[in-house]
Scaffold this motif. Structure first.
Motif, PDB file in Angstrom:
ATOM      1  N   TRP A 110       4.304  -1.794  -2.291  1.00 26.09           N
ATOM      2  CA  TRP A 110       5.742  -2.067  -2.239  1.00 26.09           C
ATOM      3  C   TRP A 110       6.400  -1.363  -1.066  1.00 26.09           C
ATOM      4  CZ3 TRP A 110       9.810   1.270  -2.158  1.00 26.09           C
ATOM      5  CH2 TRP A 110       9.566   2.605  -2.547  1.00 26.09           C
ATOM      6  N   ALA A 111       5.946  -0.133  -0.772  1.00 23.23           N
ATOM      7  CA  ALA A 111       6.527   0.629   0.332  1.00 23.23           C
ATOM      8  C   ALA A 111       6.145   0.003   1.675  1.00 23.23           C
ATOM      9  CB  ALA A 111       6.056   2.082   0.259  1.00 23.23           C
ATOM     10  N   ALA A 112       4.888  -0.422   1.791  1.00 20.99           N
ATOM     11  CA  ALA A 112       4.445  -1.078   3.019  1.00 20.99           C
ATOM     12  C   ALA A 112       5.239  -2.349   3.277  1.00 20.99           C
ATOM     13  CB  ALA A 112       2.952  -1.386   2.918  1.00 20.99           C
ATOM     14  N   GLU A 113       5.501  -3.115   2.210  1.00 23.13           N
ATOM     15  CA  GLU A 113       6.249  -4.358   2.364  1.00 23.13           C
ATOM     16  C   GLU A 113       7.701  -4.085   2.742  1.00 23.13           C
ATOM     17  OE1 GLU A 113       7.287  -8.453   2.342  1.00 23.13           O
ATOM     18  OE2 GLU A 113       5.475  -7.283   2.722  1.00 23.13           O
ATOM     19  N   GLN A 114       8.297  -3.071   2.163  1.00 21.85           N
ATOM     20  CA  GLN A 114       9.686  -2.743   2.511  1.00 21.85           C
ATOM     21  C   GLN A 114       9.789  -2.342   3.974  1.00 21.85           C
ATOM     22  OE1 GLN A 114      12.063  -0.405  -0.293  1.00 21.85           O
ATOM     23  NE2 GLN A 114      12.963   0.725   1.422  1.00 21.85           N
ATOM     24  N   MET A 115       8.816  -1.572   4.459  1.00 19.45           N
ATOM     25  CA  MET A 115       8.827  -1.185   5.865  1.00 19.45           C
ATOM     26  C   MET A 115       8.600  -2.396   6.764  1.00 19.45           C
ATOM     27  SD  MET A 115       6.864   2.501   5.945  1.00 19.45           S
ATOM     28  CE  MET A 115       7.112   2.654   7.719  1.00 19.45           C
ATOM     29  N   ARG A 116       7.703  -3.295   6.355  1.00 19.19           N
ATOM     30  CA  ARG A 116       7.445  -4.496   7.152  1.00 19.19           C
ATOM     31  C   ARG A 116       8.716  -5.332   7.303  1.00 19.19           C
ATOM     32  NH1 ARG A 116       6.992  -9.629   7.107  1.00 19.19           N
ATOM     33  NH2 ARG A 116       7.591  -9.759   4.897  1.00 19.19           N
TER      34      ARG A 116
END
Length: 299
Positions: A110-116
């Motif tokens: 979820w964190a990786a997607e938010q940063m993306r």
């Protein structure tokens, strides 16, 4: 006129707080001591702490967390396809925006997607400049506030409370010198910090950090409300520099703890009024994040 009055009240209040704290600190033994108590209290009329790079020069936009000692997992870096070029370049190269590496394996999905998504907003041109809390008049949260470069900050040491006060908007963080957190901590910008002195260091434990517009770094690395931050502040032997080793733990966001370092230099600086929201408009139509606006008067 209203903003000038508010600024004056804020500035007077900041000086009053500092004066009262200093007056109350005389002749009282510090709580929660373990060995030598480090001295890094600033004098608002003569000097303050200014963040520096690894080479000792003043930090500017683009100068993020420094790497921790060998063997410790370090901070998130820029995306390898988008090198970060800050204001520190002496060769006159174009400054680039901060695009974090959302592919870092330390990040939960979820964190990786938010940063993306945040990166894509900037790369697509939808957002001309990425969000940077203190530049848009938001508190920088913990530990992100420690990365602010433009204005200095001050320490005030008191037996029961240590205060960190930033010149920008007189932002103030309080560290209670006790060994136990409150039974219930309502999430907030700076959370609840408790501290102790240990072997010449100020050790600070912080929980209860709000996730609203709150990030670990300039790359907009998010966190959950389970975030726990441990900071170890220690001045150099000559008292001219201050360093903090930060440990970030958040089992819902990261696959392991992260460690990072920040440094400051003692520098001549008297307290100046600085109100972030004044003249802080989107003058070049970059679709900047709007600055916070109150919906009603405080008084």
């Amino acid at each position: 006129m209203d903003s000038l009055l508010a600024g004056a009240v804020r500035l007077i209040g900041a000086f009053a707080v500092v004066a009262c704290i200093l007056a109350g600190a005389d002749g009282i033994a510090f709580a929660q001591t373990g060995g030598k108590i480090p001295e890094f209290a600033s004098n608002p009329s003569t000097w303050a702490w200014v963040r520096v790079r690894a080479d000792g020069r003043n930090a500017l936009y683009g100068d993020g967390w420094l790497d921790p000692p060998a063997g410790l997992r370090g901070p998130i870096k820029n995306h390898p396809d988008h090198p970060l070029q800050g204001n520190n370049d002496r060769q006159g190269r174009q400054v680039t925006v901060a695009i974090g590496n959302h592919l870092d394996p330390i990040l939960k999905p979820w964190a990786a997607e938010q940063m993306r998504v945040s990166n894509e907003e900037v790369l697509s041109g939808k957002r001309g400049m990425p969000f940077l809390a203190t530049s848009r008049c938001y508190p920088g949260s913990i530990p992100g506030q420690l990365l602010w470069t433009t204005e200095p900050f001050y320490f005030v040491q008191n037996p029961k409370m240590v205060h960190m006060v930033w010149q920008r908007d007189s932002l103030s963080r309080r560290i209670a010198m006790t060994d136990k957190h409150s039974e219930y901590v309502k999430p907030s910008w700076f959370g609840e910090s408790i501290g102790r002195y240990e072997n010449g260091e100020l050790v600070v434990d912080t929980i209860g950090l709000s996730t609203k517009m709150s990030f670990i770094d300039m790359f907009r690395t998010p966190h959950s409300e389970k975030l726990r931050v441990t900071e170890r502040f220690k001045p150099t032997a000559d008292g001219k520099f201050l360093e903090v080793l930060v440990k970030v733990e958040d089992e819902d966001t990261f696959n392991e703890p992260m460690h990072m370092i920040a440094r400051w230099r003692k520098q001549e600086a008297d307290w100046k009024e600085f109100i972030c929201a004044e003249n802080n408009d989107d003058r070049f139509s970059h679709n900047l994040f709007p600055i916070p606006r109150a919906t009603k008067s405080d008084f």
